[in-house]
Design a protein around this motif. Structure first.
Motif, PDB file in Angstrom:
ATOM      1  N   GLY A  74       0.806  -1.222   0.000  1.00 53.52           N
ATOM      2  CA  GLY A  74       0.000   0.000   0.000  1.00 53.52           C
ATOM      3  C   GLY A  74       0.834   1.265   0.000  1.00 53.52           C
ATOM      4  N   SER A  75       0.153   2.366  -0.110  1.00 50.43           N
ATOM      5  CA  SER A  75       0.848   3.659  -0.159  1.00 50.43           C
ATOM      6  C   SER A  75       1.264   4.093   1.234  1.00 50.43           C
ATOM      7  N   HIS A  76       2.258   4.978   1.283  1.00 46.88           N
ATOM      8  CA  HIS A  76       2.717   5.499   2.559  1.00 46.88           C
ATOM      9  C   HIS A  76       2.643   7.011   2.534  1.00 46.88           C
ATOM     10  N   ARG A  77       1.500   7.512   2.084  1.00 49.05           N
ATOM     11  CA  ARG A  77       1.365   8.964   2.037  1.00 49.05           C
ATOM     12  C   ARG A  77       1.323   9.522   3.455  1.00 49.05           C
ATOM     13  N   SER A  78       1.918  10.684   3.609  1.00 49.96           N
ATOM     14  CA  SER A  78       1.902  11.333   4.909  1.00 49.96           C
ATOM     15  C   SER A  78       0.520  11.908   5.179  1.00 49.96           C
ATOM     16  N   ARG A  79       0.226  12.038   6.470  1.00 48.66           N
ATOM     17  CA  ARG A  79      -1.058  12.618   6.832  1.00 48.66           C
ATOM     18  C   ARG A  79      -1.097  14.095   6.481  1.00 48.66           C
ATOM     19  N   ILE A  80      -2.295  14.561   6.178  1.00 51.04           N
ATOM     20  CA  ILE A  80      -2.487  15.981   5.902  1.00 51.04           C
ATOM     21  C   ILE A  80      -2.897  16.644   7.216  1.00 51.04           C
ATOM     22  N   HIS A  81      -2.004  17.437   7.777  1.00 42.67           N
ATOM     23  CA  HIS A  81      -2.314  18.125   9.030  1.00 42.67           C
ATOM     24  C   HIS A  81      -2.661  19.571   8.732  1.00 42.67           C
ATOM     25  N   LEU A  82      -3.960  19.856   8.703  1.00 40.90           N
ATOM     26  CA  LEU A  82      -4.404  21.216   8.432  1.00 40.90           C
ATOM     27  C   LEU A  82      -4.292  22.075   9.684  1.00 40.90           C
ATOM     28  N   ARG A  83      -3.929  23.332   9.466  1.00 45.26           N
ATOM     29  CA  ARG A  83      -3.815  24.248  10.590  1.00 45.26           C
ATOM     30  C   ARG A  83      -5.189  24.627  11.117  1.00 45.26           C
ATOM     31  N   LEU A  84      -5.222  25.098  12.359  1.00 41.80           N
ATOM     32  CA  LEU A  84      -6.482  25.549  12.935  1.00 41.80           C
ATOM     33  C   LEU A  84      -7.074  26.685  12.115  1.00 41.80           C
ATOM     34  N   GLY A  85      -6.207  27.482  11.524  1.00 38.10           N
ATOM     35  CA  GLY A  85      -6.671  28.593  10.698  1.00 38.10           C
ATOM     36  C   GLY A  85      -7.474  28.148   9.493  1.00 38.10           C
ATOM     37  N   VAL A  86      -7.341  26.880   9.132  1.00 41.25           N
ATOM     38  CA  VAL A  86      -8.119  26.311   8.029  1.00 41.25           C
ATOM     39  C   VAL A  86      -9.316  25.541   8.576  1.00 41.25           C
ATOM     40  N   LEU A  87      -9.078  24.737   9.587  1.00 40.62           N
ATOM     41  CA  LEU A  87     -10.135  23.871  10.125  1.00 40.62           C
ATOM     42  C   LEU A  87     -11.247  24.663  10.808  1.00 40.62           C
ATOM     43  N   LEU A  88     -10.880  25.647  11.603  1.00 41.10           N
ATOM     44  CA  LEU A  88     -11.902  26.361  12.370  1.00 41.10           C
ATOM     45  C   LEU A  88     -12.894  27.134  11.504  1.00 41.10           C
ATOM     46  N   PRO A  89     -12.451  27.859  10.481  1.00 37.45           N
ATOM     47  CA  PRO A  89     -13.453  28.514   9.626  1.00 37.45           C
ATOM     48  C   PRO A  89     -14.399  27.531   8.939  1.00 37.45           C
ATOM     49  N   VAL A  90     -13.851  26.414   8.488  1.00 36.99           N
ATOM     50  CA  VAL A  90     -14.706  25.393   7.874  1.00 36.99           C
ATOM     51  C   VAL A  90     -15.705  24.860   8.897  1.00 36.99           C
ATOM     52  N   ALA A  91     -15.212  24.611  10.108  1.00 34.47           N
ATOM     53  CA  ALA A  91     -16.098  24.126  11.169  1.00 34.47           C
ATOM     54  C   ALA A  91     -17.161  25.159  11.517  1.00 34.47           C
ATOM     55  N   ALA A  92     -16.791  26.429  11.475  1.00 28.27           N
ATOM     56  CA  ALA A  92     -17.750  27.490  11.799  1.00 28.27           C
ATOM     57  C   ALA A  92     -18.887  27.529  10.775  1.00 28.27           C
ATOM     58  N   VAL A  93     -18.541  27.432   9.521  1.00 30.53           N
ATOM     59  CA  VAL A  93     -19.568  27.424   8.474  1.00 30.53           C
ATOM     60  C   VAL A  93     -20.461  26.197   8.626  1.00 30.53           C
ATOM     61  N   ALA A  94     -19.843  25.058   8.882  1.00 31.43           N
ATOM     62  CA  ALA A  94     -20.609  23.826   9.068  1.00 31.43           C
ATOM     63  C   ALA A  94     -21.502  23.923  10.299  1.00 31.43           C
ATOM     64  N   ALA A  95     -21.018  24.584  11.349  1.00 33.10           N
ATOM     65  CA  ALA A  95     -21.810  24.722  12.574  1.00 33.10           C
ATOM     66  C   ALA A  95     -23.073  25.528  12.310  1.00 33.10           C
ATOM     67  N   LEU A 120     -12.491  11.472   6.610  1.00 28.51           N
ATOM     68  CA  LEU A 120     -11.861  10.242   6.137  1.00 28.51           C
ATOM     69  C   LEU A 120     -10.610  10.546   5.320  1.00 28.51           C
ATOM     70  N   VAL A 121     -10.681  11.531   4.465  1.00 31.36           N
ATOM     71  CA  VAL A 121      -9.522  11.904   3.651  1.00 31.36           C
ATOM     72  C   VAL A 121      -8.368  12.383   4.531  1.00 31.36           C
ATOM     73  N   LEU A 122      -8.702  13.141   5.558  1.00 31.50           N
ATOM     74  CA  LEU A 122      -7.656  13.661   6.441  1.00 31.50           C
ATOM     75  C   LEU A 122      -7.146  12.596   7.413  1.00 31.50           C
ATOM     76  N   GLY A 123      -7.984  11.660   7.772  1.00 30.83           N
ATOM     77  CA  GLY A 123      -7.614  10.697   8.800  1.00 30.83           C
ATOM     78  C   GLY A 123      -6.997   9.413   8.295  1.00 30.83           C
ATOM     79  N   TRP A 124      -7.230   9.060   7.037  1.00 30.79           N
ATOM     80  CA  TRP A 124      -6.778   7.766   6.542  1.00 30.79           C
ATOM     81  C   TRP A 124      -5.277   7.670   6.270  1.00 30.79           C
ATOM     82  N   PRO A 125      -4.681   8.633   5.562  1.00 30.48           N
ATOM     83  CA  PRO A 125      -3.276   8.449   5.175  1.00 30.48           C
ATOM     84  C   PRO A 125      -2.354   8.295   6.380  1.00 30.48           C
ATOM     85  N   GLY A 126      -1.250   7.669   6.158  1.00 34.96           N
ATOM     86  CA  GLY A 126      -0.284   7.499   7.235  1.00 34.96           C
ATOM     87  C   GLY A 126       0.388   6.159   7.107  1.00 34.96           C
TER      88      GLY A 126
END
Lengths: 211, 67
Positions: A74-95, A120-126
């Motif tokens: 299988g692949s060994h892609r590194s995880r995508i670790h998004l900064r809070l500056g990206v995650l929080l605005p997305v979460a705010a809109v979703a909220a 799933l996309v953010l959590g699967w790789p590794g």
């Protein structure tokens, strides 16, 4: 066995004859989680909640397939670790959406499904093999066991309540859903739940970087 | 219903108490550290995320109350 401490951390108080850096995650650890998923899937079958049952049972199958696969496959892609500056605005809109949309509606589904896919996309790789090098200091191991016992106790109680309700044995039985439903029927309660749930998701997506 | 609510409340308090006890024994022991180590396993990470997402689905989109 290496005796180095994780970088930047002080030693623990007290004295231990074991490696102070701690042991690695036991090999059976992920398998127990797989068992938990299978049990939850079975309970959803009892509740005749086919979508939830399919979700958990499919997850268990995927987990099993990933566990039995050799680490080098299988692949060994590194995880995508998004900064809070990206995650929080997305979460705010979703909220906002999750707080305002009617519960149990198609629109709500249309928001939840993409959120799950993003997680799933953010959590699967590794690299699965790298997890075998994560050390567990004794104090952290004790905390893990304590939390595991509490979560299992809560889960068993919830299971008992769900079965009692579904089998009609105890009219006073109250799973967690029954306890929270009155609050979620109100817009404010729905909003609070949405915010807490999304913040929990942001927190979980930022975890898992090997120390 | 009261008994069930109390039971879950006790579990929540127990989680906080064990966290406090762990911090007293070692400064670097935190819940975040616990989650960081547990979630290095992709298998466990998938399980936790599926459970997290399903909670949202269950309370916001799916059927909530049985019986």
């Amino acid at each position: 066995m290496s005796g180095e401490h994780p970088a930047g951390r002080g030693g623990e108080r007290g004295h231990s004859s074991r490696d102070p850096a701690g042991d690695v995650l036991p090999a059976w650890g992920p398998w127990t989680w797989l068992l938990v998923m299978a049990i939850i899937g079975a309970v959803q079958l009892v509740r005749q909640q086919w979508f939830a049952a399919g979700l958990f049972l499919l997850a268990a199958v995927v987990m099993a397939a990933d566990l039995v696969r050799r680490p080098e496959e299988g692949s060994h892609r590194s995880r995508i670790h998004l900064r809070l500056g990206v995650l929080l605005p997305v979460a705010a809109v979703a909220a906002v959406a999750l707080a305002l949309l009617p519960r149990h509606s198609g629109a709500m589904v249309a928001v939840l499904v993409p959120l799950g896919m993003v997680a799933l996309v953010l959590g699967w790789p590794g690299d699965r093999a790298a997890t075998r090098q994560v050390r567990w200091p004794p104090a952290l191991r004790r905390l893990a066991w304590a939390w595991a016992a509490i979560w299992i106790a809560g889960g068993l109680w919830e299971l008992a309540q769900v079965l009692l309700v579904n089998l009609g044995q105890d009219p006073a039985a109250a799973p967690l859903s029954d306890l929270l439903e009155p609050a979620l029927e109100h817009r404010a309660g729905q909003a609070v739940f949405a915010v807490v749930w999304l913040l929990a998701g942001v927190y979980l997506l930022r975890r898992g970087r090997a120390p | 219903m009261i008994a069930s609510g109390l039971y879950f409340a006790v579990c929540a308090v127990a989680l906080l108490v064990t966290d406090r006890i762990a911090r007293r024994s070692a400064d670097e022991v935190t819940i975040t550290d616990l989650f960081d180590r547990v979630l290095t396993s992709r298998t466990i990470r998938l399980a936790v995320l599926v459970c997290w997402w399903w909670l949202g689905w269950h309370f916001l989109a799916g059927q909530t109350v049985d019986g």
